[in-house]
Design a protein around this motif. Structure first.
Motif, mmCIF file in Angstrom:
data_model
loop_
_atom_site.group_PDB
_atom_site.id
_atom_site.type_symbol
_atom_site.label_atom_id
_atom_site.label_comp_id
_atom_site.label_asym_id
_atom_site.label_seq_id
_atom_site.Cartn_x
_atom_site.Cartn_y
_atom_site.Cartn_z
ATOM 1 N N LYS A 95 2.731 1.778 -4.217
ATOM 2 C CA LYS A 95 2.776 1.953 -2.755
ATOM 3 C C LYS A 95 2.160 3.277 -2.290
ATOM 4 N N ASP A 96 2.266 4.331 -3.128
ATOM 5 C CA ASP A 96 1.724 5.636 -2.731
ATOM 6 C C ASP A 96 0.332 5.897 -3.317
ATOM 7 N N SER A 97 -0.317 4.854 -3.827
ATOM 8 C CA SER A 97 -1.643 5.011 -4.433
ATOM 9 C C SER A 97 -2.678 5.412 -3.373
ATOM 10 N N PRO A 98 -3.590 6.321 -3.743
ATOM 11 C CA PRO A 98 -4.657 6.695 -2.807
ATOM 12 C C PRO A 98 -5.747 5.611 -2.694
ATOM 13 N N ILE A 99 -5.674 4.603 -3.550
ATOM 14 C CA ILE A 99 -6.690 3.551 -3.556
ATOM 15 C C ILE A 99 -6.498 2.634 -2.351
ATOM 16 N N ALA A 100 -7.535 2.556 -1.509
ATOM 17 C CA ALA A 100 -7.406 1.783 -0.266
ATOM 18 C C ALA A 100 -8.290 0.546 -0.234
ATOM 19 N N SER A 101 -9.275 0.479 -1.145
ATOM 20 C CA SER A 101 -10.173 -0.674 -1.160
ATOM 21 C C SER A 101 -10.663 -0.910 -2.581
ATOM 22 N N ARG A 176 1.547 -2.772 -3.192
ATOM 23 C CA ARG A 176 0.791 -3.457 -2.149
ATOM 24 C C ARG A 176 -0.442 -4.129 -2.748
ATOM 25 N N THR A 177 -0.867 -5.179 -2.062
ATOM 26 C CA THR A 177 -2.034 -5.929 -2.513
ATOM 27 C C THR A 177 -3.304 -5.245 -2.036
ATOM 28 N N LEU A 178 -4.173 -4.932 -2.986
ATOM 29 C CA LEU A 178 -5.458 -4.328 -2.669
ATOM 30 C C LEU A 178 -6.472 -5.421 -2.316
ATOM 31 N N ALA A 179 -6.424 -6.502 -3.076
ATOM 32 C CA ALA A 179 -7.352 -7.610 -2.830
ATOM 33 C C ALA A 179 -6.831 -8.889 -3.447
ATOM 34 N N ASP A 180 -7.101 -9.990 -2.761
ATOM 35 C CA ASP A 180 -6.887 -11.322 -3.321
ATOM 36 C C ASP A 180 -8.140 -11.605 -4.146
ATOM 37 N N THR A 181 -7.982 -11.783 -5.465
ATOM 38 C CA THR A 181 -9.182 -11.956 -6.306
ATOM 39 C C THR A 181 -9.759 -13.362 -6.255
ATOM 40 N N MET A 182 -9.083 -14.280 -5.578
ATOM 41 C CA MET A 182 -9.597 -15.644 -5.503
ATOM 42 C C MET A 182 -10.206 -15.919 -4.126
#
Length: 290
Positions: A95-101, A176-182
């Protein structure tokens, strides 16, 4: 029939639920079959077991299957099992990851359950859409149940996670979900099916046809009534009834469609999982006399 009792390998996850539905509803019995489900650790690991005859049939994922066929293994797909749907296979971060995309994954470590398989293929397709390649990240292998704690403790920056672990990590760790891979190239990607050796399908055409009829009937039930899936999951997985009612599931196709599966083989060729093109029709067991 050539064989009335068969041993069938399956993983304790939502994908093979129709095996247990067909068992509970008496669909196998109606076909004169006694099915003994055997818990396996992975589709790839089941290959030696169907080759040795320890298992008659087994769950497999299509990426493993096509890699094996590309390497000269004589295996056949006999029925469809599971296809991706939205938000059932996600890249997740703390949840606190700096990764946004997805683009922010450059130089980062991503956990997958198995290297060079469905997860890495699906993540790579998303990396491509973000202008990266698989060389821009480091993939590490970790079983789904262990990914949450590993990411929390900093062993990786992100994980490719499927249900019920998406729901579990959201509630336990606030992931949190960064991306739906499908999505995009991998939208509705066929994931898993049932396999046998070519020799087995030739030796037991009637047994095979009986299994196919029963499993297709169960797939139709699974795809038309989610309650059937929810009732069955707690009986063979560690998913409790509450989780079963809330997790996001893919779909359960009742017939093997070569054109849909060809998409998987073509993606594998594009990303270097296969050295040469594979005609998926040649991997599907043909019905007796057909």
């Amino acid at each position: 029939m050539e064989k009335t009792t068969i041993k069938v390998g399956a993983l304790p996850i939502p994908d093979p639920v129709s095996l247990y539905i067909a068992q509970a509803k008496g669909f196998f019995k109606e076909e004169g079959l006694t099915v003994e489900p055997v818990t396996i650790v992975g589709g790839a690991a089941a290959l030696p077991q169907i080759e040795s005859g320890a298992l008659d049939l087994s769950q497999t994922n299509y990426v493993s299957t096509f890699v094996a066929v590309g390497a000269g293994k004589k295996i056949k797909l006999i029925a469809d099992m599971y296809q991706a749907g939205p938000d059932a296979f996600n890249i997740m971060v703390a949840k606190d990851s700096p990764i946004a995309s997805v683009a922010d994954l450059k130089g980062r470590t991503v956990m997958v359950n198995t290297l060079n398989n469905v997860g890495t293929l699906a993540v790579t397709a998303q990396l491509k859409a973000a202008g990266l390649t698989d060389r821009d990240v480091t993939f590490v292998e970790k079983p789904f149940p262990d990914m949450g704690n590993a990411i929390v403790s900093g062993q990786a920056d992100a994980g490719w996670i499927t249900e019920p672990f998406i729901t579990a990590n959201q509630s336990q760790h606030g992931f949190r979900t960064l991306a739906d891979t499908m999505t995009g190239q991998t939208a509705n990607l066929p994931i898993a099916g049932w396999m046998a050796t070519e020799e087995w399908t030739q030796k037991h055409p009637k047994t095979l046809a009986a299994f196919q009829r029963a499993i297709s009937k169960a797939q139709q039930l699974a795809s038309s009534d989610r309650k059937e899936i929810e009732a069955m999951l707690p009986t063979y997985t560690k998913i409790d009834a509450k989780t079963a009612s809330s997790i996001t599931l893919g779909t359960y196709p009742s017939e093997l469609d070569a054109s849909r599966l060809q998409k998987v083989a073509d993606l594998m060729l594009e990303y270097g999982y296969l050295k040469s093109p594979l005609d998926v029709k040649s991997v599907i067991a043909q019905p007796a006399g057909g």
